[in-house]
Design an enzyme around this catalytic site. Structure first.
Site: not given
Length: 368
Positions: A124, A129, A132, A135, A228
């Protein structure tokens, strides 16, 4: 006189998995590969499930024939044991190969000395992209999940004002904020439902709101040092589940897709939550392939429990093969163009993180 070298061949095979209607390449992408000097061979009937005729592939520059003998073989679903025997030594296989769950299949490809690239293993990263596939296919699944829920729900999705009175909109909860979930929220919103999204990561609340949905705040913060996320304590996890269970009972439709690669899907919708939902409600559980997110899910089946319909389809993207195939074909084509150099020759650069990350079987990977 030396014979001219044959162009690299790309094989598009017919899918054999039950219910799989997608095809790994579509005519418009065939044209793109042929212009690069590649030879595309399509197994007769490969596109039939997606309503793509053999003639459409031929018009795009492909030829019909034995696609299993090509240098690069394209698939959607993993090959079965018989199909693996059709692959030649040193064939490059590209597909959705389930490397974390189909361990035996990957081992069989390794034994056959096939170099296999799993589309779901592509890193990823920004440069990848366009490749992908997770996705692209999740987007299709999220869209279809809402249509499935709307069909099964015993009430309208939108608010309606009629002479007989006003019908309030359906309340839809989507658990998660990934590609499938955001597409589901957007689709349900278009159908007029009152949409709400939830994720264990509070930082994705804005993504949920960006598609017009409300954010379900359970009041449990998991923010640690430096902003975080921190791991929840056992007590916090139990309280989170208790509050989520209480919230679920207020919704007509719940859609969930939480998957953990290589592990059983987490339980998000308890039997208690199902009992508390309105009669006629619907749960669409897209994590069935890993056991499901609902405690009462039966993977691949549709059941009714406590007057709530629980659907767990295993291949929603395959139910919309036209666009699903087109999107997947674009992902695959981008990978092919990375694996083939400017002269149309196979060039596997295992120093490239995309190539090394996606390769799940093959001598070249081991020797690199």
């Amino acid at each position: 006189m030396l014979a001219e070298p044959q162009p690299l061949s790309i094989g598009v095979v017919r899918e054999s998995a039950p219910g799989e209607r997608r095809v790994a390449l579509v005519p418009k992408l065939v044209e793109r590969l042929v212009k690069r000097g590649l030879r595309v061979v399509v197994e007769p009937g490969a596109g039939a499930g997606a309503l793509l005729a053999d003639e459409a592939f031929e018009e795009a520059g492909a030829e019909l024939g034995n696609a299993w003998g090509a240098d690069i073989v394209l698939k959607v679903s993993p090959p079965d044991k018989f199909e693996i025997t059709k692959l030649h030594f040193d064939t490059v296989l590209i597909g959705l190969l389930k490397p974390l769950s189909d361990v035996d299949g990957i081992a069989a490809l390794e034994r056959s000395r096939v170099t296999a690239f799993a589309m779901e293993a592509i890193p990823r990263i920004t440069r990848a992209q366009a490749m992908d596939a997770l996705s692209s296919q999740s987007s299709v699944a999220g869209y279809r999940a809402v249509l499935l829920a709307a069909e099964r729900l015993t009430r309208f999705f939108p608010m309606l004002t009629t002479a007989a009175g006003t019908v309030p909109p359906a309340k839809v909860l989507v658990l998660g904020a990934g590609v499938a979930e955001l597409q589901a929220l957007a689709t349900a919103k278009r159908l007029g439902a009152r949409t709400t999204g939830y994720d264990v990561r509070p930082e994705v609340a804005e993504q949920v709101r960006s598609v017009g949905a409300h954010w379900l705040d359970l009041g449990i913060e998991a923010v640690g040092e430096g902003g975080y996320a921190r791991e929840l304590t056992e007590e916090e996890r139990a309280e989170q589940q208790r509050r989520l269970t209480a919230a679920i009972t207020k919704f007509d439709v719940v859609i969930t897709t939480a998957l953990v690669p290589g592990r059983r899907a987490p339980t998000l919708v308890t039997a208690e939550a199902v009992r508390g939902m309105p009669a006629g409600g619907v749960i669409v559980d897209l994590a069935g392939e890993s056991g499901g997110n609902c405690e009462l899910t039966e993977p691949g089946a549709e059941i009714v429990a406590h007057e709530v319909t629980i659907c767990s389809p295993l291949n929603l993207a395959g139910e919309m093969p036209g666009h699903a195939s087109e999107l997947y074909a674009r992902n695959v084509t981008e990978l092919i163009e990375l694996l083939v150099d400017g002269a149309g020759r196979l060039s596997l650069d295992f120093t490239d993180p995309i190539v090394s990350g996606a390769c799940v079987a093959g001598r070249a990977r081991k020797d690199s």
